[in-house]
Design a protein around this motif. Structure first.
Motif: not given
Length: 500
Positions: A3-4, A54-55, A58
């Motif tokens: 996930e990261s 991307n935010d 995450k």
């Protein structure tokens, strides 16, 4: 993908980001003249979309992230990083085919994009593409010999190859339970492999677990309506639930999509053959051509030993035929086989009970009727059970007709003649010179012959005996076989005396 894990921003991208940030700071200030505002270019907007994506990624909002990455790609379609990010997002949504397409597109844009090859390896493994996984793993190691990014995939590849060999061996020997077991292990490594899913469904159908098999087949057909293998498995489920006509239609549909689909050809022919033989056997039975029907049902049973549904019906039909030609024991054997295939087959249970009664195996008949009553609490079954219990009770009494060697419809004269004959044969005086044991045996038989005659020659007692009622012991307490003998030959046979 973890996930990261998000695409790292390159130096050039950082410069663009700094520039964008600077522009955004300017926008927050009061601008006296609108002509001083500098419009953003497509690349800048795309980069902002990527950052927002991307935010969202995450935060595990993968659908939102997917939309943002797609917006970035539409603004800047030549960015390998954007395709790589969207591939990662598709993977988290378990859409491995779309993820694979994006990862490969990223590679076409940038042939040295290592992370794209890693994603290709992961997607190919999930889809059960061993060769594709191997090629991607090889490229990653060539680009970076020290990379450990595909170590898990390398280990999984080795396990998967061993599993495929074991699965094929068990499939060839028709060990379908084992195949399902090993396929479950393979599907843990390749959860999106349609080939594994459909092979599992096929084996489940062979094992009679058609509901599970059908769920898998329908699930695959939703993903690919033109999958000949999925349509074949659905036809197999119909075939194994005795829906032969629809099964044939599915096999023919699979052959339209893939004319070389060997399994569909094989099953279509088997389906048609079974359907024809079933109908022929039924026609012969209805025409009272029982021995011919017996042969047809027997041949039909050889076609597919795995089809429990059809074979149970064929066996039941053959059991009926056996009852018509007087083979009660064979009928019992057929019904027993039916119940081994389907313990809920009520008609087979009732037929076996009836055959047991015909064979005077009343305890077995009672047991079968009791089982039948557990399946269906019908008045007719209750009546049959009472009759079987009554017959069992009667069977445990002395059979006076059998003792005298006569039928149950014997006339009074036939009863007298039978007594005369048996009494003379077993009279103790005839066996005066026999051993002690022989004397006792003949005395017992002589007494039983007298008892039988005393009951069957008395209209009232005979009626009660025939109706299954017990003869009161008090009525027989003073019975003397010798007195019966003397009385019979003195008054019933003209006062004749005999020398033994």
């Amino acid at each position: 993908m973890d996930e990261s894990e998000v695409i790292e921003i390159s130096d050039s991208e950082r410069e663009e980001t700094t520039s964008t940030t600077s522009e955004m700071d300017v926008e927050t200030q009061e601008v006296p003249d609108a002509e001083q505002i500098v419009p953003k270019d497509a690349a800048t907007i795309a980069e902002e979309k990527k950052k927002l994506g991307n935010d969202q990624y995450k935060a595990q909002n993968y659908q939102n992230a997917l939309k943002l990455y797609t917006d970035a790609i539409s603004l800047c379609p030549d960015s390998a990083a954007y395709y790589g990010n969207r591939a990662a997002c598709y993977m988290m949504l378990l859409n491995y085919n779309s993820a694979l397409a994006d990862a490969r597109h990223a590679i076409r844009i940038d042939p040295n994009f290592e992370k794209a090859y890693v994603r290709v390896a992961k997607c190919c493994l999930a889809l059960g593409d061993i060769i594709g996984t191997e090629q991607a793993v090889k490229t990653v190691t060539e680009l970076d010999p020290q990379s450990t990014a595909v170590s898990a995939e390398q280990q999984a590849l080795s396990t998967l190859r061993q599993l495929e060999t074991t699965i094929q061996t068990n499939y060839d020997t028709q060990a379908y339970r084992n195949v399902v077991y090993y396929l479950d292990s393979a599907l843990k490594l390749s959860p999106a492999c349609l080939k594994y899913r459909l092979l599992k469904a096929e084996c489940l159908a062979y094992l009679g677990r058609c509901d599970e098999a059908l769920d898998i087949a329908v699930g695959v057909m939703k993903l690919d309506t033109t999958s000949a293998d999925a349509i074949y498995v659905r036809g197999l489920c119909l075939y194994y639930t005795d829906n032969l006509e629809k099964g044939i239609l599915h096999f023919e549909r699979a052959l339209q999509l893939d004319p070389d689909h060997f399994k569909s050809k094989q099953m279509r022919n088997k389906c048609k053959q079974l359907k024809e033989m079933k109908e022929n056997g039924n026609m012969l039975f209805k025409s009272s051509r029982y021995r011919e029907a017996h042969t047809v049902y027997t041949d039909a049973l050889k076609i597919d030993v795995h089809n429990k549904e059809i074979n149970s019906k064929l066996l039941y039909n053959r059991a009926l035929v056996n009852t018509r030609i007087g083979n009660q024991r064979e009928a019992v054997a057929d019904c027993t086989r039916v119940l081994e295939l389907n313990a809920q087959y009520l008609k087979a249970l009732l037929l076996r009970a009836r055959c047991h009664s015909d064979l005077e195996k009343f305890e077995e008949a009672v047991a079968d009727y009791e089982l039948a009553l557990q399946l269906e609490k019908l008045p007719e079954i209750r009546r049959l059970l009472r009759e079987a219990k009554f017959a069992l009770k009667k069977s445990k009494r002395k059979d006076y007709y059998k003792i005298l060697g006569i039928g149950r419809n014997a006339t009074d004269d036939e009863i007298k003649k039978a007594y005369r004959k048996k009494a003379l044969v077993h009279h103790p005086d005839r066996h005066a010179n026999s051993s002690v044991e022989e004397k006792k045996d003949e005395e017992l038989k002589f007494k039983e012959v007298g008892e039988a005659y005393s009951i069957l020659s008395d209209a009232r007692k005979k009626a009660r005996y025939d109706n299954g009622q017990d003869i009161e012991e008090s009525e027989q307490a003073d019975f003397n076989p010798n007195q019966m003998f003397r009385s019979f030959f003195q008054f019933g046979d003209g006062g004749v005396s005999f020398d033994f």
